[in-house]
Design an enzyme around this catalytic site. Structure first.
Site, mmCIF file in Angstrom:
data_model
loop_
_atom_site.group_PDB
_atom_site.id
_atom_site.type_symbol
_atom_site.label_atom_id
_atom_site.label_comp_id
_atom_site.label_asym_id
_atom_site.label_seq_id
_atom_site.Cartn_x
_atom_site.Cartn_y
_atom_site.Cartn_z
ATOM 1 N N CYS A 124 0.805 -1.221 0.000
ATOM 2 C CA CYS A 124 0.000 0.000 0.000
ATOM 3 C C CYS A 124 0.842 1.278 0.000
ATOM 4 O O CYS A 124 0.311 2.373 -0.154
ATOM 5 C CB CYS A 124 -0.975 -0.028 1.164
ATOM 6 S SG CYS A 124 -1.976 -1.527 1.153
ATOM 7 N N ASN A 173 -10.069 -1.075 -0.328
ATOM 8 C CA ASN A 173 -8.621 -0.857 -0.326
ATOM 9 C C ASN A 173 -8.018 -1.582 -1.524
ATOM 10 O O ASN A 173 -8.035 -2.810 -1.576
ATOM 11 C CB ASN A 173 -8.068 -1.405 0.997
ATOM 12 C CG ASN A 173 -6.553 -1.324 1.105
ATOM 13 O OD1 ASN A 173 -5.858 -1.110 0.118
ATOM 14 N ND2 ASN A 173 -6.044 -1.522 2.307
ATOM 15 N N HIS A 204 -3.475 6.917 0.895
ATOM 16 C CA HIS A 204 -3.879 5.548 0.565
ATOM 17 C C HIS A 204 -5.258 5.307 1.162
ATOM 18 O O HIS A 204 -5.515 5.617 2.324
ATOM 19 C CB HIS A 204 -2.847 4.566 1.126
ATOM 20 C CG HIS A 204 -3.333 3.160 1.132
ATOM 21 N ND1 HIS A 204 -3.866 2.562 0.007
ATOM 22 C CD2 HIS A 204 -3.402 2.223 2.121
ATOM 23 C CE1 HIS A 204 -4.235 1.337 0.311
ATOM 24 N NE2 HIS A 204 -3.973 1.102 1.580
HETATM 25 N N1 COA Z 1 -18.104 -8.072 10.787
HETATM 26 C C1 COA Z 1 -18.655 -8.114 12.004
HETATM 27 N N2 COA Z 1 -17.926 -8.196 13.122
HETATM 28 C C2 COA Z 1 -16.599 -8.223 12.993
HETATM 29 C C3 COA Z 1 -15.955 -8.183 11.747
HETATM 30 C C4 COA Z 1 -16.769 -8.102 10.608
HETATM 31 N N3 COA Z 1 -16.267 -8.050 9.370
HETATM 32 N N4 COA Z 1 -14.621 -8.224 11.932
HETATM 33 C C5 COA Z 1 -14.422 -8.290 13.252
HETATM 34 N N5 COA Z 1 -15.612 -8.289 13.887
HETATM 35 C C6 COA Z 1 -15.868 -8.343 15.325
HETATM 36 C C7 COA Z 1 -14.725 -8.935 16.106
HETATM 37 O O1 COA Z 1 -14.823 -10.319 16.166
HETATM 38 C C8 COA Z 1 -14.904 -8.265 17.442
HETATM 39 O O2 COA Z 1 -15.932 -8.936 18.137
HETATM 40 P P1 COA Z 1 -15.801 -9.180 19.724
HETATM 41 O O3 COA Z 1 -15.725 -7.798 20.325
HETATM 42 O O4 COA Z 1 -17.051 -9.928 20.026
HETATM 43 O O5 COA Z 1 -14.537 -9.969 19.882
HETATM 44 C C9 COA Z 1 -15.422 -6.881 17.102
HETATM 45 O O6 COA Z 1 -15.992 -7.005 15.794
HETATM 46 C C10 COA Z 1 -14.354 -5.836 17.084
HETATM 47 O O7 COA Z 1 -13.244 -6.319 16.348
HETATM 48 P P2 COA Z 1 -11.974 -5.452 16.044
HETATM 49 O O8 COA Z 1 -10.968 -6.296 15.358
HETATM 50 O O9 COA Z 1 -11.595 -4.725 17.304
HETATM 51 O O10 COA Z 1 -12.606 -4.406 15.028
HETATM 52 P P3 COA Z 1 -11.992 -3.050 14.544
HETATM 53 O O11 COA Z 1 -12.818 -1.920 14.974
HETATM 54 O O12 COA Z 1 -10.515 -2.993 14.815
HETATM 55 O O13 COA Z 1 -12.197 -3.176 12.971
HETATM 56 C C11 COA Z 1 -10.866 -3.554 11.033
HETATM 57 C C12 COA Z 1 -11.531 -4.179 12.245
HETATM 58 C C13 COA Z 1 -10.158 -4.633 10.248
HETATM 59 C C14 COA Z 1 -11.957 -2.918 10.176
HETATM 60 C C15 COA Z 1 -9.893 -2.453 11.537
HETATM 61 O O14 COA Z 1 -9.040 -2.986 12.519
HETATM 62 C C16 COA Z 1 -9.063 -1.879 10.455
HETATM 63 O O15 COA Z 1 -9.574 -1.257 9.532
HETATM 64 N N6 COA Z 1 -7.725 -2.008 10.563
HETATM 65 C C17 COA Z 1 -6.818 -1.493 9.580
HETATM 66 C C18 COA Z 1 -6.809 -2.426 8.421
HETATM 67 C C19 COA Z 1 -6.178 -1.857 7.207
HETATM 68 O O16 COA Z 1 -6.475 -0.755 6.820
HETATM 69 N N7 COA Z 1 -5.307 -2.633 6.582
HETATM 70 C C20 COA Z 1 -4.662 -2.330 5.382
HETATM 71 C C21 COA Z 1 -3.625 -1.304 5.606
HETATM 72 S S1 COA Z 1 -2.790 -0.993 4.144
#
Ligand code: COA
Length: 329
Positions: free
Chosen positions: A112, A284, A254
């Protein structure tokens, strides 16, 4: 001397999957994805490939610049998802466009941050007078390396390609700010599918169904990394070039997650209007996200002569990078 952007192009696959389509594959919902990421749909390859999308985006960028393929001295493609290992994607683009005079190379693995690093590389060649023109492309088929059973990643990614034509022109060449932290690489990985070694690992073919052969990510770690490092690297690149926030017209970040872009704007105390976004439509697209956004802004008439843009990428490696460019007057 500097390398100025004088044309842009992009290619987006026609087939789309919205959040409700994803909810048929994994336990998630439209509401959850919109709220946590800002993404509504993503475009996915059907008959397209990384090479075909890169070629079409490149062709459109050349048309936009009013240039013939023979005039291009350098083709640089950033990708982590080429459908061919050899020849490189840039050579395939050269063949498809008839850019017979170009030197061609790929920047693989920069993910990215890939387009910013490719832009920096091309700009350095141009500002040193080594080449006069460059076609810089980011193209990704992330759907081919996405685990469609993992709700932590499959909600995020999409496919597409974007391209920019650079020409050597009189002007200021801004210094880039670029960082890598290999020690944190485990936060975002995808193992090679070509680990079968005909001599030493004859019987150890590992099925491509295994999860580690797809993108794996510690979402929270990547999120925290991005909201800390992106504002830092933006501050650094401004300082490096003795510029202030008021000198920047648009921040082209990005497109990973709306909450990341909003957090960066907040930390910089800059209005969100200076941070255009299109991730709601494409998800993304890794190295393609910045040039796709540039092309959309260009075609919408939002890029004006003399504007200063700040590009910032971040992702696997971990890597993060920022560059400033000025659009030709
Ligand atoms: N749908 C529903 N629930 C989901 C889920 C989905 N797609 N993915 C995770 N959850 C759940 C988890 O299991 C967790 O449940 P729990 O509290 O019962 O354990 C809860 O939602 C929170 O999970 P968490 O991982 O803390 O969510 P988050 O707010 O961090 O969001 C991402 C997850 C992936 C969207 C976020 O971390 C993110 O965008 N990270 C950056 C990723 C990125 O940009 N990567 C590329 C960079 S180049």
């Amino acid at each position: 001397m500097t390398g100025s952007i004088c044309g842009t192009g992009s290619y987006i696959p026609r087939f789309t999957m919205d959040n409700n389509d994803i909810a048929k594959l994994v336990d998630t919902s439209d509401e959850w994805i919109r709220e946590r990421t800002g993404i509504i749909r993503r475009h996915i390859i059907k008959e397209e490939t990384t090479v075909s999308m890169a070629s079409e985006a490149g062709k459109r960028a050349l048309e936009n610049a009013g240039m013939d393929a023979e005039e291009i001295d350098l083709i640089l493609v950033a990708t982590i998802s080429s459908n061919v290992l050899l020849p490189c994607t840039a050579c395939e683009v050269q063949k498809n466009l008839g850019a017979v005079n170009a030197v061609c190379l790929d920047l693989g693995g920069t993910a990215c941050s890939g387009f910013v690093l490719a832009y920096n590389t091309a700009e350095a060649y141009l500002s040193w007078g080594i080449y006069k023109t460059a076609l810089v492309i980011g193209s990704e088929s992330l759907s081919a390396i996405t685990n469609w059973g993992d709700r932590g990643t499959c909600i995020l990614f999409g496919d597409g390609a974007g391209a920019a034509v650079l020409k050597a022109q009189e002007g200021v060449s801004y210094l880039p700010a670029v960082h890598s932290d290999g020690a944190k690489g485990d936060a975002l990985t995808c193992r090679s599918r070509y680990e079968v070694n005909g001599i030493t690992k004859k019987d150890s073919y590992i099925s491509a169904e295994e999860n580690e052969y797809f993108i794996q990510m510690d979402g929270q770690a990547v999120f925290k990394f991005a909201v800390k490092k992106v504002p830092e690297v933006i501050g650094e690149v401004l300082e490096l070039n003795s510029l202030g926030k008021e000198d920047i017209d648009l921040y082209i970040l990005h497109q990973a997650n709306r909450r990341i872009v909003e957090a960066v704007a907040k930390r910089l105390e800059e209005p969100i209007e200076k941070f255009p976004m299109n991730l709601q439509e494409y998800g993304n697209t890794s190295s393609a996200s910045i040039p796709i956004l540039l092309d959309e802004l260009n075609r919408a008439g939002r890029l004006k002569p003399g504007q200063r843009l700040l590009l910032a990428g971040f992702g696997a490696g971990l890597t993060w990078a920022a560059s400033i460019l000025r659009l030709p007057e």
